[in-house]
Design a protein around this motif. Sequence first.
Motif, PDB file in Angstrom:
ATOM      1  N   ASP A  83     -73.501  32.743 -45.422  1.00 39.22           N
ATOM      2  CA  ASP A  83     -73.718  32.501 -46.443  1.00 39.22           C
ATOM      3  C   ASP A  83     -75.611  32.320 -46.243  1.00 39.22           C
ATOM      4  N   GLN A  84     -75.824  32.706 -44.778  1.00 39.25           N
ATOM      5  CA  GLN A  84     -77.372  32.994 -44.772  1.00 39.25           C
ATOM      6  C   GLN A  84     -77.497  34.535 -44.865  1.00 39.25           C
ATOM      7  N   THR A  85     -79.042  35.258 -45.467  1.00 43.29           N
ATOM      8  CA  THR A  85     -79.542  35.954 -45.757  1.00 43.29           C
ATOM      9  C   THR A  85     -81.311  35.938 -44.717  1.00 43.29           C
ATOM     10  N   ILE A  86     -81.452  36.551 -43.537  1.00 49.61           N
ATOM     11  CA  ILE A  86     -82.178  36.713 -42.677  1.00 49.61           C
ATOM     12  C   ILE A  86     -82.989  37.665 -43.350  1.00 49.61           C
ATOM     13  N   LEU A  87     -84.673  37.916 -42.792  1.00 54.21           N
ATOM     14  CA  LEU A  87     -85.158  38.622 -42.589  1.00 54.21           C
ATOM     15  C   LEU A  87     -86.344  38.513 -41.644  1.00 54.21           C
ATOM     16  N   PRO A 106     -92.357  43.648 -49.835  1.00 58.84           N
ATOM     17  CA  PRO A 106     -91.459  43.333 -50.998  1.00 58.84           C
ATOM     18  C   PRO A 106     -90.565  44.056 -52.437  1.00 58.84           C
ATOM     19  N   GLN A 107     -91.708  44.570 -52.554  1.00 58.31           N
ATOM     20  CA  GLN A 107     -90.509  45.391 -53.636  1.00 58.31           C
ATOM     21  C   GLN A 107     -89.552  46.772 -53.482  1.00 58.31           C
ATOM     22  N   ARG A 108     -89.339  46.839 -52.076  1.00 53.49           N
ATOM     23  CA  ARG A 108     -88.762  47.769 -51.500  1.00 53.49           C
ATOM     24  C   ARG A 108     -87.309  46.177 -51.474  1.00 53.49           C
ATOM     25  N   LEU A 116     -86.711  37.023 -52.702  1.00 46.40           N
ATOM     26  CA  LEU A 116     -87.455  36.993 -51.891  1.00 46.40           C
ATOM     27  C   LEU A 116     -86.494  35.235 -51.665  1.00 46.40           C
ATOM     28  N   GLU A 117     -86.015  34.890 -53.040  1.00 44.68           N
ATOM     29  CA  GLU A 117     -85.643  33.941 -53.260  1.00 44.68           C
ATOM     30  C   GLU A 117     -84.011  33.624 -52.325  1.00 44.68           C
ATOM     31  N   GLU A 142     -94.638  31.324 -52.665  1.00 42.47           N
ATOM     32  CA  GLU A 142     -94.254  30.538 -54.409  1.00 42.47           C
ATOM     33  C   GLU A 142     -92.894  30.813 -54.333  1.00 42.47           C
ATOM     34  N   ARG A 143     -92.314  32.029 -53.715  1.00 47.26           N
ATOM     35  CA  ARG A 143     -91.048  32.512 -54.023  1.00 47.26           C
ATOM     36  C   ARG A 143     -89.387  32.072 -53.029  1.00 47.26           C
ATOM     37  N   LEU A 144     -90.397  31.986 -52.239  1.00 45.25           N
ATOM     38  CA  LEU A 144     -89.876  31.284 -50.717  1.00 45.25           C
ATOM     39  C   LEU A 144     -89.122  29.771 -51.133  1.00 45.25           C
ATOM     40  N   ARG A 145     -87.787  30.240 -50.631  1.00 47.46           N
ATOM     41  CA  ARG A 145     -87.188  28.605 -51.282  1.00 47.46           C
ATOM     42  C   ARG A 145     -88.151  27.567 -50.168  1.00 47.46           C
TER      43      ARG A 145
END
Length: 305
Positions: A83-87, A106-108, A116-117, A142-145
Amino acid sequence: MFLTDDTLQPTSEKPKDLVPSRYALRIGDIDAMVVSDGPLPLPTTTMATNADPADLANWLGQMFMPPDKYDWPLNVMVARSGDQTILIDAGLGGQFPGFPRAGQFPQRLAAAGIELESITDVIITHMHMDHVGGLLVPGIKERLRPDVRIHVAKAEVDFWMSPDFSRTVMPNPVPEVLRSTAKSFYKEYRDRLQIFEERREVAPGVVVRRTGGHTPGHSVVDLVSGNERLMFAGDAMFPVAFDHPDWQNGFEHDPEEATRVRLALFRELVQSRGLLVAAHLPFPSIGRVAAEGDIFRWVPIIWDF
């Protein structure tokens, strides 16, 4: 799963990217995607600071590359495990006017259907500006959790408190920009940092480990699931390294240690037969490493689409 298929556009609308800028694959049960952040134009002298200029010029000619300046690819990754999404790394950002074609991640990500959220974790291989700058773009934080976890090696954080550029060979403006960017990153995100010593399992099958070399806290990320594996090697290697692993890059803070790390990772990849992705190999930067005696060979994958 990642949304990897482009939505059909009305014929009156033109796509923003005329060439692919992301590539998705699976490593066992882990979904992964390489995303191009765009190229960085750099002087070729930074590519091999300890090489004879004639040898470097000969290599550039053999590779059909210009003699004075080249486009340095810049890639980031996203992985989903459980359940994790890792950048993995965050690209350059848009605050550096000398690199107008980079800072695209970000746009890609958005074009790939990744918000991003949704990111639960960020792994930073090292704190150079082209790996953390994307997190400093206005509106990104601001968009990151608020509970996003940003994983970085302790040795890396400690180094950037008082960085040493005495052994690097960079264009004159770069050290101060690197220093200020790392300082800004730490100031903005220090309350979200998850600092590790040598190794951390960030998610099932997603492990970050410190290698040092390029910077003291430089790290690589291993994705391992079932019998499949992929290494995101950050800045441990560059295109010239396969032919000349002993050639030192001008951005390496400890060139001899960086060479040792590079050779060790090459040997590891030859033995494991795992996939390799690196920040500055040509997009999509996915392939394997083969050895012919003391010479290493890059074997790119055949695209699956």
